[in-house]
Design an enzyme around this catalytic site. Structure first.
Site, PDB file in Angstrom:
ATOM      1  N   LYS A  64       6.743 -10.437  -9.937  1.00 35.71           N
ATOM      2  CA  LYS A  64       7.240  -9.705 -11.276  1.00 35.71           C
ATOM      3  C   LYS A  64       8.420 -10.514 -11.929  1.00 35.71           C
ATOM      4  CE  LYS A  64       5.903  -4.990  -9.780  1.00 35.71           C
ATOM      5  NZ  LYS A  64       4.356  -4.609 -10.526  1.00 35.71           N
TER       6      LYS A  64
ATOM      7  N   ASP B 275      14.408   1.351  -6.523  1.00 38.40           N
ATOM      8  CA  ASP B 275      13.235   0.540  -6.801  1.00 38.40           C
ATOM      9  C   ASP B 275      13.423  -0.384  -7.940  1.00 38.40           C
ATOM     10  OD1 ASP B 275      10.867  -0.504  -7.278  1.00 38.40           O
ATOM     11  OD2 ASP B 275       9.837   1.335  -7.197  1.00 38.40           O
TER      12      ASP B 275
ATOM     13  N   HIS C 165       6.547   5.088  -8.621  1.00 39.77           N
ATOM     14  CA  HIS C 165       5.233   4.466  -8.313  1.00 39.77           C
ATOM     15  C   HIS C 165       4.997   4.892  -6.776  1.00 39.77           C
ATOM     16  CE1 HIS C 165       3.038   0.798  -6.849  1.00 39.77           C
ATOM     17  NE2 HIS C 165       2.832   0.418  -8.176  1.00 39.77           N
TER      18      HIS C 165
ATOM     19  N   CYS D  55      -0.820   3.299 -10.561  1.00 35.35           N
ATOM     20  CA  CYS D  55       0.229   3.878  -9.350  1.00 35.35           C
ATOM     21  C   CYS D  55       1.095   4.836  -9.616  1.00 35.35           C
ATOM     22  CB  CYS D  55       0.743   2.511  -8.560  1.00 35.35           C
ATOM     23  SG  CYS D  55      -0.790   1.581  -7.968  1.00 35.35           S
TER      24      CYS D  55
ATOM     25  N   GLN E 266      10.912  -3.066 -11.625  1.00 35.90           N
ATOM     26  CA  GLN E 266      10.651  -3.169 -13.097  1.00 35.90           C
ATOM     27  C   GLN E 266      11.766  -3.553 -13.945  1.00 35.90           C
ATOM     28  OE1 GLN E 266       7.877  -3.456 -14.701  1.00 35.90           O
ATOM     29  NE2 GLN E 266       6.353  -2.751 -13.037  1.00 35.90           N
TER      30      GLN E 266
HETATM   31  N1  PMP Z   1       7.576   0.183  -7.940  1.00 35.40           N
HETATM   32  C1  PMP Z   1       7.429  -0.133  -9.310  1.00 35.40           C
HETATM   33  C2  PMP Z   1       8.234   0.613 -10.225  1.00 35.40           C
HETATM   34  C3  PMP Z   1       6.280  -1.061  -9.545  1.00 35.40           C
HETATM   35  O1  PMP Z   1       6.113  -0.941 -10.828  1.00 35.40           O
HETATM   36  C4  PMP Z   1       5.494  -1.671  -8.500  1.00 35.40           C
HETATM   37  C5  PMP Z   1       4.266  -2.723  -8.842  1.00 35.40           C
HETATM   38  N2  PMP Z   1       3.562  -2.114  -9.630  1.00 35.40           N
HETATM   39  C6  PMP Z   1       5.865  -1.522  -7.221  1.00 35.40           C
HETATM   40  C7  PMP Z   1       7.114  -0.575  -6.949  1.00 35.40           C
HETATM   41  C8  PMP Z   1       5.284  -2.134  -6.022  1.00 35.40           C
HETATM   42  O2  PMP Z   1       5.420  -3.596  -6.105  1.00 35.40           O
HETATM   43  P1  PMP Z   1       4.294  -4.391  -5.064  1.00 35.40           P
HETATM   44  O3  PMP Z   1       3.207  -3.988  -5.314  1.00 35.40           O
HETATM   45  O4  PMP Z   1       4.809  -5.951  -5.572  1.00 35.40           O
HETATM   46  O5  PMP Z   1       4.775  -4.039  -3.752  1.00 35.40           O
END
Ligand code: PMP
Length: 424
Positions: free
Chosen positions: A229, A203, A125, A372, A206
């Protein structure tokens, strides 16, 4: 064990009874972007606002003491959720993005120098890419990307070769891809990276909603995830760090709450975790997050994973029958524990936004775009995908409605596409 019945939990989520703008009943399949919250979380937060809210750590008065106790109890709950050794290893941040940026600024600026390598995967991401690009601009380090193979994962040999050749200072990778649905073997990769002298950041944005996260079993140095999430509120996330690493790191944000002493010439830091929590923290959000992780722990993360997997396998087996629908991710069920409840699709000749719009009119909420993960989409030579992402409250009927809507979109937008052979 008794079969998992989402109906048991759906009554805790009043929003799931909604209709889409078209009037169709809502099938909410955008959980990878953000989940919904159960009444238990909403109540925990409004209870704080209604009956004991005040700023934490500062006032010696009844409300402040009650809020402080609830806020610190939330930290204990999250530490248990992650199986962290001590609550002081849990830092409350604004989200996974803020957690990773904190590591990049604080640990990165202190430990990474010109010529060093930060290794990531092509499936990251942007939250786990851009902070390292920014670190590279500040320090002169290099960001290197591990490619994925045809099975949408990374072979150990490719990783070991890269670790040998690049000797990265940091290996930062996602525990599960928000686009492909691939679950990566965190414990094994962390061991490989440590054997090559790298520090490891995982990270878990997910992963935390869908599988047991045990930071001691993973043995990762840093782990990040977001509240929204895991059925919790927005505006809060967690940075877990091994105590010794966090102790050695300088603070990133400066301000109230993170100091021991301030003079006209300087300051000294507070200890953990306050050192990394400058300013008024997300108090009510932390209380909501604790209620959320308790809730999903009670549902049972193993059961959540199994149910989502069943939904994925069911939907995928139908989708793979449709000529012209490409699934951008591993085959659900082909390798055990390798695919979560995310299904991204590509319909040649149909734009992902059209797919998403058509599905919305059928009441099926999915996401379209690059999610993203632009470098991943470039790598796969795709501009966008349409992504359905399940959670434990989704039903097999909703999975079927998703597939039925895809079939309808395809016949409407790509009538000739149905005769083409799929690439995969
Ligand atoms: N890493 C991953 C794998 C994600 O899916 C996301 C959210 N789509 C994020 C980081 C970022 O999370 P946040 O926007 O809540 O900071």
């Amino acid at each position: 064990a008794a079969a998992f019945d989402p109906a048991v939990y759906r009554s805790d989520f009043p929003i799931l009874d909604r209709q889409a703008a078209s009037g169709a009943p809502l099938a909410f399949l955008d959980n990878a972007a953000s989940t919904q919250r159960p009444t238990q979380v909403i109540d925990a937060m409004s209870d704080c606002y209604r009956s004991y809210y005040a700023n934490v750590h500062r006032g010696i008065h009844t409300l402040s003491e009650e809020s402080t106790a609830a806020f610190e109890q939330a930290r204990v709950t999250v530490a248990q959720f992650l199986n962290a050794k001590r609550p002081r290893e849990v830092i409350f941040t604004a989200g996974a993005t803020a957690s990773i940026n904190t590591v990049a600024r604080s640990w990165g600026d202190a430990n990474v120098a010109a010529g060093d390598v930060v290794l990531v995967t092509i499936a990251e991401h942007h939250a786990n890419i851009v902070p390292w690009h920014q670190l590279a601009a500040r320090t002169g380090c290099r960001v290197e990307f591990l490619p994925i193979n045809d099975g949408f994962t990374i072979d150990d040999e490719v990783m070991v070769e890269a670790l040998d050749r690049l000797r990265p200072k940091l290996f930062a990778f996602t525990a599960a891809s928000n686009t492909l649905g691939t679950i990566f073997p965190v414990q094994r990769w962390t061991k490989l990276a440590h054997d090559h002298g790298a520090t490891v950041l995982v990270d878990a944005a997910q992963a935390a909603p869908h599988q047991v996260v045990d930071v001691q079993q993973w043995n990762a140095d840093f782990v990040a995830f977001s509240g929204h999430k895991v059925c919790g509120p927005t505006g809060i996330g967690v940075l877990y760090g091994k105590e010794a690493l966090l102790e050695a790191m300088p603070p990133f944000l400066g301000g109230g709450g993170m100091i021991h002493d301030v003079t006209t010439t300087g300051f000294t830091c507070a200890g953990l975790p306050e050192k990394f929590e400058a300013g008024t923290p997300p108090i009510v959000e932390a209380i909501g997050l604790a209620a959320a992780v308790k809730y999903i722990t009670e549902v049972g993360l193993d059961r959540i994973a199994a149910h989502e997997h069943a939904l994925s396998e069911h939907a995928e087996s139908r989708l793979r029958e449709i000529t012209g629908v490409q699934i951008v991710g591993p085959v659900a069920g082909a390798v055990p524990n390798q695919k979560n409840g995310i299904i991204s699709i590509h319909l040649p000749g149909v734009h992902a936004h059209d797919v998403s719009q058509q599905l919305d009119s059928a009441g099926v909420a999915v996401r379209a775009g690059h999610h993203c993960t632009m470098p991943l989409h470039h790598f796969l030579k795709l501009s966008a995908t349409a992504r359905a992402s399940f959670y434990f409250y989704n039903t097999i009927e909703e999975a079927d409605r998703f597939v039925d809507a895809v079939i309808e979109v395809q016949s409407k937008f790509a009538p000739s596409g149905r005769k083409r052979r799929p690439r995969t």
